[in-house]
Write a protein that holds these residues in place. Structure first.
Motif, PDB file in Angstrom:
ATOM      1  N   PHE A  58     -32.371  69.293   7.817  1.00 42.22           N
ATOM      2  CA  PHE A  58     -31.219  69.859   8.476  1.00 42.22           C
ATOM      3  C   PHE A  58     -30.719  69.092  10.060  1.00 42.22           C
ATOM      4  N   VAL A  59     -29.542  68.952   9.976  1.00 44.96           N
ATOM      5  CA  VAL A  59     -29.059  68.096  11.137  1.00 44.96           C
ATOM      6  C   VAL A  59     -27.900  68.771  12.047  1.00 44.96           C
ATOM      7  N   PRO A  60     -27.454  68.554  13.161  1.00 46.65           N
ATOM      8  CA  PRO A  60     -27.838  67.621  14.121  1.00 46.65           C
ATOM      9  C   PRO A  60     -29.257  67.945  14.633  1.00 46.65           C
ATOM     10  N   LYS A  61     -29.871  67.019  15.345  1.00 43.31           N
ATOM     11  CA  LYS A  61     -31.158  67.233  15.660  1.00 43.31           C
ATOM     12  C   LYS A  61     -31.474  68.626  16.688  1.00 43.31           C
ATOM     13  N   GLU A  62     -30.731  68.737  17.490  1.00 41.38           N
ATOM     14  CA  GLU A  62     -30.613  69.834  18.360  1.00 41.38           C
ATOM     15  C   GLU A  62     -30.403  71.372  17.518  1.00 41.38           C
ATOM     16  N   GLU A  63     -29.036  71.465  16.834  1.00 38.00           N
ATOM     17  CA  GLU A  63     -28.843  72.432  16.206  1.00 38.00           C
ATOM     18  C   GLU A  63     -29.471  72.792  14.741  1.00 38.00           C
ATOM     19  N   LYS A  64     -29.876  71.857  14.233  1.00 38.60           N
ATOM     20  CA  LYS A  64     -30.378  71.869  12.541  1.00 38.60           C
ATOM     21  C   LYS A  64     -29.560  72.785  12.074  1.00 38.60           C
ATOM     22  N   LEU A  65     -28.135  72.594  11.954  1.00 36.10           N
ATOM     23  CA  LEU A  65     -27.170  73.689  11.488  1.00 36.10           C
ATOM     24  C   LEU A  65     -26.799  72.995   9.988  1.00 36.10           C
ATOM     25  N   PHE A  66     -26.775  71.836   9.486  1.00 32.09           N
ATOM     26  CA  PHE A  66     -26.127  71.426   8.287  1.00 32.09           C
ATOM     27  C   PHE A  66     -27.327  70.785   7.435  1.00 32.09           C
ATOM     28  N   SER A  67     -27.365  71.026   6.177  1.00 28.70           N
ATOM     29  CA  SER A  67     -28.388  70.351   5.252  1.00 28.70           C
ATOM     30  C   SER A  67     -27.939  69.072   4.839  1.00 28.70           C
ATOM     31  N   ALA A  68     -28.741  68.018   5.357  1.00 32.52           N
ATOM     32  CA  ALA A  68     -28.492  66.527   5.146  1.00 32.52           C
ATOM     33  C   ALA A  68     -28.253  66.202   3.764  1.00 32.52           C
ATOM     34  N   GLN A  69     -28.707  66.942   2.888  1.00 31.89           N
ATOM     35  CA  GLN A  69     -28.636  66.502   1.272  1.00 31.89           C
ATOM     36  C   GLN A  69     -27.998  67.655   0.555  1.00 31.89           C
ATOM     37  N   GLY A  70     -27.276  68.596   1.438  1.00 31.33           N
ATOM     38  CA  GLY A  70     -26.346  69.760   0.728  1.00 31.33           C
ATOM     39  C   GLY A  70     -27.497  70.392  -0.142  1.00 31.33           C
ATOM     40  N   CYS A  71     -26.997  70.609  -1.285  1.00 27.62           N
ATOM     41  CA  CYS A  71     -27.901  71.245  -2.355  1.00 27.62           C
ATOM     42  C   CYS A  71     -28.305  70.327  -3.448  1.00 27.62           C
ATOM     43  N   LYS A  72     -28.304  69.075  -2.907  1.00 26.68           N
ATOM     44  CA  LYS A  72     -28.459  68.037  -4.197  1.00 26.68           C
ATOM     45  C   LYS A  72     -30.044  68.061  -4.851  1.00 26.68           C
ATOM     46  N   SER A  73     -30.885  68.210  -3.909  1.00 29.35           N
ATOM     47  CA  SER A  73     -32.473  68.424  -4.659  1.00 29.35           C
ATOM     48  C   SER A  73     -32.856  69.731  -4.690  1.00 29.35           C
ATOM     49  N   VAL A  74     -32.163  70.699  -4.691  1.00 29.69           N
ATOM     50  CA  VAL A  74     -32.682  72.179  -4.654  1.00 29.69           C
ATOM     51  C   VAL A  74     -33.169  72.199  -6.030  1.00 29.69           C
ATOM     52  N   SER A  75     -32.452  72.183  -7.208  1.00 31.65           N
ATOM     53  CA  SER A  75     -33.047  72.377  -8.502  1.00 31.65           C
ATOM     54  C   SER A  75     -34.323  71.918  -8.804  1.00 31.65           C
ATOM     55  N   GLN A  76     -34.582  70.815  -8.143  1.00 33.62           N
ATOM     56  CA  GLN A  76     -35.953  69.916  -8.281  1.00 33.62           C
ATOM     57  C   GLN A  76     -36.942  70.696  -7.658  1.00 33.62           C
ATOM     58  N   ARG A  77     -36.594  71.048  -6.210  1.00 33.60           N
ATOM     59  CA  ARG A  77     -37.542  71.471  -5.415  1.00 33.60           C
ATOM     60  C   ARG A  77     -38.179  73.081  -5.962  1.00 33.60           C
ATOM     61  N   ILE A  78     -37.333  73.798  -6.673  1.00 34.42           N
ATOM     62  CA  ILE A  78     -38.000  74.795  -7.102  1.00 34.42           C
ATOM     63  C   ILE A  78     -39.170  74.952  -7.991  1.00 34.42           C
ATOM     64  N   SER A  79     -39.192  73.843  -8.532  1.00 37.01           N
ATOM     65  CA  SER A  79     -40.564  73.574  -9.392  1.00 37.01           C
ATOM     66  C   SER A  79     -41.792  73.654  -8.716  1.00 37.01           C
ATOM     67  N   TYR A  80     -41.699  73.420  -7.184  1.00 30.91           N
ATOM     68  CA  TYR A  80     -42.740  73.605  -6.634  1.00 30.91           C
ATOM     69  C   TYR A  80     -43.480  74.921  -6.455  1.00 30.91           C
ATOM     70  N   PHE A  81     -42.461  76.176  -6.756  1.00 33.93           N
ATOM     71  CA  PHE A  81     -42.849  77.339  -6.397  1.00 33.93           C
ATOM     72  C   PHE A  81     -43.515  77.930  -8.052  1.00 33.93           C
ATOM     73  N   LEU A  82     -43.254  77.083  -8.901  1.00 34.56           N
ATOM     74  CA  LEU A  82     -43.922  77.547 -10.403  1.00 34.56           C
ATOM     75  C   LEU A  82     -45.165  77.618 -10.703  1.00 34.56           C
ATOM     76  N   PRO A  83     -45.856  78.539 -11.254  1.00 35.69           N
ATOM     77  CA  PRO A  83     -47.497  78.502 -11.520  1.00 35.69           C
ATOM     78  C   PRO A  83     -47.759  77.419 -12.344  1.00 35.69           C
TER      79      PRO A  83
END
Length: 405
Positions: free
Chosen positions: A380-405
């Motif tokens: 998340f950016v900017p460095k101070e606020e960390k408000l906006f996702s730098a990648q948006g939702c682009k890699s979200v679907s891949q990251r949920i695999s981390y939580f699968l058994p």
């Protein structure tokens, strides 16, 4: 002399043959009529009883031929309905004519067969569905944090499709950071306007660095691109053209296709005014993000950002002298682009919604803790606020695999 033109549709011939055969019409004749071999005997496949049955069917078809054709014209071509109603009114008292049940079934089949070629579709072409209601519903349910993009896309496309004679092709330019939903909306548009979505022969997708990687071949690219657009419009009057990474297109390619998008006559006599052009670009993302950040710092909701205010800032950034196709081409100065559609940066809770959608799309259970974990894995950016996702939702679907058994 050439052959006489067959005026009866092939499907109707099949229907009539089935009608002639009747419920008991099985098999094919093996020879001429055979004489009966005794009282009441059928004497073979084409004995006297069978002959009388066929004769009866032929007489029925002859007597009702006009009604069959009127029924067919009304059902398939939507013609002759008024005439049929008038004849019913003028006919003598008593029960009117009616198709035998089997005949109605056959004509229903014929109607479906004929409509399979697109002649009975509301759009006149069954490849085109133009489901704006579904588009609006899916944008509201699946596109997160983009109140401006939702409103502009739905209104622009609906108004364009409802216009009986548009003056020019519809040209939309999507702008914003990567992962904010530009490609997502482009895919959604294709899936709701065309039966086969991106796979439709009415849709062409061009990716700048993939289809036009070398600027030394730009003249060849221009010829190929103009040829592909013309062939697609010739094949499908309402065509959709998507240009991904548009800022990386050589400016002369944009100028080469400008005549297809601008108002005016085309030399090849094809009508491009029913076409839709989408340009997807990261250009202007910084200006859009600055506006969103300013609103947040001022304690104002992002939904308060107006299209008029943001579009002006976006235009100014696109017009700044730079090595980008928009600034060097004539699209902006000649106002070829109808709408600049801004995609705002996504915040933490938007990323969580994207994660939820990803779990649901894969039929997996989720918890709020899992959604929070997925969001925290993003930068998340900017460095101070960390408000906006730098990648948006682009890699979200891949990251949920981390939580699968």
């Amino acid at each position: 002399m050439g052959r006489a033109r067959l005026l009866v549709p092939p499907g109707l011939l099949c229907c009539l043959l089935l009608l002639l055969g009747g419920p008991g019409g099985r098999g094919t004749p093996q020879g001429p009529w055979e004489e009966e071999q005794g009282p009441g005997a059928e004497g073979g496949l084409w004995g006297r009883a069978r002959y009388e049955a066929v004769k009866k069917h032929l007489g029925a078809v002859g007597a009702l031929s006009k009604q069959y054709w009127q029924y067919l014209a009304c059902k398939v071509w939507h013609e002759g309905c008024k005439e049929e109603e008038e004849e019913k009114k003028e006919s003598s008292p008593g029960p009117g004519w009616s198709l035998p049940l089997v005949g109605q079934d056959y004509l229903e089949i014929l109607s479906t067969w004929y409509c399979g070629f697109g002649k009975c579709c509301k759009t006149g072409d069954c490849r085109i569905v133009n489901n704006i209601t579904g588009l609006e519903a899916d944008l509201n349910g699946q596109l997160h944090g983009q109140h401006l993009a939702k409103a502009v896309v739905v209104r622009a496309v609906r108004g364009f499709l409802q216009s009986p004679q548009p003056q020019k092709a519809l040209v939309l330019s999507f702008h914003g950071w990567s992962g904010t939903g530009k490609n997502f909306v482009a895919r959604m548009l294709a899936s709701h306007l065309y039966r086969d979505g991106l796979k439709s022969e009415c849709v062409r997708v061009f990716i700048s660095l993939f289809h036009f990687p070398h600027h030394t071949y730009v003249d060849s690219y221009k010829a190929q691109l103009k040829k592909q657009i013309s062939e697609t419009v010739q094949l499908c009057k309402q065509s959709l053209f998507i240009f991904d990474e548009a800022e990386k297109l050589h400016f002369s390619l944009l100028d080469a296709i400008k005549p297809f998008m601008a108002q005016g006559d085309n030399k090849d006599q094809l009508d491009y005014r029913r076409s839709i052009f989408l340009f997807l670009s990261n250009l202007g993302g910084n200006a859009i993000n600055e506006v969103a950040l300013d609103f947040w710092r001022a304690g104002r909701a992002r939904e308060e950002i107006s299209m008029e205010f943001l579009e002006q800032r976006l235009r100014l950034e696109l017009l700044e002298p730079a090595e980008n196709s928009y600034a060097r081409s004539h699209l902006l100065e000649e106002n070829v682009i109808d709408f600049f559609v801004p995609f705002l940066p996504l915040e933490h809770h938007h990323v969580k919604l994207c994660a939820r959608d990803a779990f649901l799309a894969r039929g997996l259970p989720y918890t709020e803790t899992a959604l929070d974990e997925v969001a925290r894995m993003m930068v998340f950016v900017p460095k101070e606020e960390k408000l906006f996702s730098a990648q948006g939702c682009k890699s979200v679907s891949q990251r949920i695999s981390y939580f699968l058994p």
